[in-house]
Each structure stands twice: as structure tokens, then as C-alpha cells.
Write an enzyme that holds these catalytic residues in place. Structure first.
Site, PDB file in Angstrom:
ATOM      1  N   HIS A   7       0.829  -1.209   0.000  1.00 59.25           N
ATOM      2  CA  HIS A   7       0.000   0.000   0.000  1.00 59.25           C
ATOM      3  C   HIS A   7       0.860   1.254   0.000  1.00 59.25           C
ATOM      4  O   HIS A   7       2.040   1.223   0.315  1.00 59.25           O
ATOM      5  CB  HIS A   7      -0.973   0.027   1.187  1.00 59.25           C
ATOM      6  CG  HIS A   7      -0.330   0.004   2.550  1.00 59.25           C
ATOM      7  ND1 HIS A   7      -0.137  -1.151   3.262  1.00 59.25           N
ATOM      8  CD2 HIS A   7       0.147   0.996   3.332  1.00 59.25           C
ATOM      9  CE1 HIS A   7       0.427  -0.871   4.427  1.00 59.25           C
ATOM     10  NE2 HIS A   7       0.628   0.437   4.503  1.00 59.25           N
ATOM     11  N   HIS A  79       4.095   7.041   3.725  1.00 61.58           N
ATOM     12  CA  HIS A  79       5.031   5.926   3.560  1.00 61.58           C
ATOM     13  C   HIS A  79       4.557   4.976   2.454  1.00 61.58           C
ATOM     14  O   HIS A  79       3.421   5.046   1.992  1.00 61.58           O
ATOM     15  CB  HIS A  79       5.244   5.160   4.878  1.00 61.58           C
ATOM     16  CG  HIS A  79       4.022   4.455   5.421  1.00 61.58           C
ATOM     17  ND1 HIS A  79       3.199   5.004   6.372  1.00 61.58           N
ATOM     18  CD2 HIS A  79       3.499   3.223   5.156  1.00 61.58           C
ATOM     19  CE1 HIS A  79       2.234   4.147   6.674  1.00 61.58           C
ATOM     20  NE2 HIS A  79       2.375   3.062   5.947  1.00 61.58           N
ATOM     21  N   GLU A 130       7.656   0.934   5.047  1.00 61.65           N
ATOM     22  CA  GLU A 130       7.115  -0.099   5.928  1.00 61.65           C
ATOM     23  C   GLU A 130       7.322  -1.439   5.244  1.00 61.65           C
ATOM     24  O   GLU A 130       7.099  -1.557   4.029  1.00 61.65           O
ATOM     25  CB  GLU A 130       5.605   0.156   6.133  1.00 61.65           C
ATOM     26  CG  GLU A 130       4.909  -0.884   6.986  1.00 61.65           C
ATOM     27  CD  GLU A 130       3.402  -0.588   7.174  1.00 61.65           C
ATOM     28  OE1 GLU A 130       2.822   0.171   6.373  1.00 61.65           O
ATOM     29  OE2 GLU A 130       2.816  -1.137   8.122  1.00 61.65           O
TER      30      GLU A 130
END
Ligand code: CO
Length: 134
Positions: A7, A79, A130
């Protein structure tokens, strides 16, 4: 090491407005908001065919996204999340290569209950990354 883009996270000042924007203006499928107290955020996911967009809103007084929102009046990309097969192996490999991991370097359950880690943006072209074990 890294595989699919899981994502892209966007920090928002007004979560309800962001949900309406993606749902009503862009016509996307958007999930109900979920509080993640251990990450200091409330999240809603926009599900697309090839990836997801994570709409992030601060939760509590020392949310890690507060300073980002203070610097970005309209919100912005916060992020990128890449999938890895083995988060412990990825962590050990990155530490060996001199990369910095935020916090204690111990994976924590992320928005989908799967273990995640965050990598220092200064080590990755100014982008907070991440890693999520899939
Ligand atoms: Co994320």
C-alpha cells in the site's frame, strides 16, 4: 527481499473528508476506519485492483504522524509498504547492511494483524518504508 507494493499511505487531517473523496469523488471501495492504538493512528483502506491506499489519521496525543501533518497543511504521502516473505530475515539482512530500523527493531502487528517494521527515511531516498510480512 522486497516483493509487491502492499500500500501507499496518505496522512490526512480530516479522515471523514478523505473517505468521502476516495469513495464519492473517485468511486473507490473504502473500508470503515479502524483505530490502531499501538501505532497511534486511525486507518481506512482504499482497495484497488493492484494495491491499496491507506488513509492515516492521528490517534491520541503523541501520534507518530502528527509532526508530518504539522509540516504538511494538505496532508501527503507518508510511507510506502512493501511485502516481504520473512520479516526477521529482512530485518537482520538490513541491519547487517547498515540500515536503520525505527523503534526497537522488533516487528509489531500492523493494520492487517501481520508483523511490520519501519525503515529510516534518511536511508531510503527520503521515503519512510514499511515492510509487511505476507
Ligand atoms: Co502502512
Amino acid at each position: 527481499m522486497i516483493e509487491r507494493l502492499n500500500h501507499v499511505a496518505i496522512a490526512v487531517h480530516d479522515l471523514e473528508a478523505a473517505i468521502e473523496l476516495y469513495r464519492d469523488v473517485l468511486g473507490a471501495d473504502v473500508s470503515e476506519p479502524v483505530d490502531l492504538p499501538e501505532h497511534g493512528v486511525t486507518v481506512s483502506f482504499v482497495t484497488l485492483d493492484n494495491t491499496k491506499i491507506e488513509l492515516l489519521h492521528p490517534l491520541g496525543n503523541n501520534s507518530p504522524i502528527m509532526s508530518y501533518l504539522n509540516k504538511n497543511a494538505s496532508g501527503g504521502i507518508h510511507h510506502l509498504c512493501y511485502e516481504v516473505k520473512d520479516i526477521f530475515k529482512a530485518r537482520d539482512d538490513l541491519l547487517k547492511k547498515g540500515m536503520r530500523i525505527l523503534g526497537t527493531s522488533e516487528p509489531k502487528p500492523g493494520a492487517h494483524g501481520k508483523p511490520v517494521l519501519f525503515l529510516h527515511p534518511k536511508d531510503f531516498c527520503g521515503t519512510l518504508i514499511e515492510l509487511e510480512q505476507i
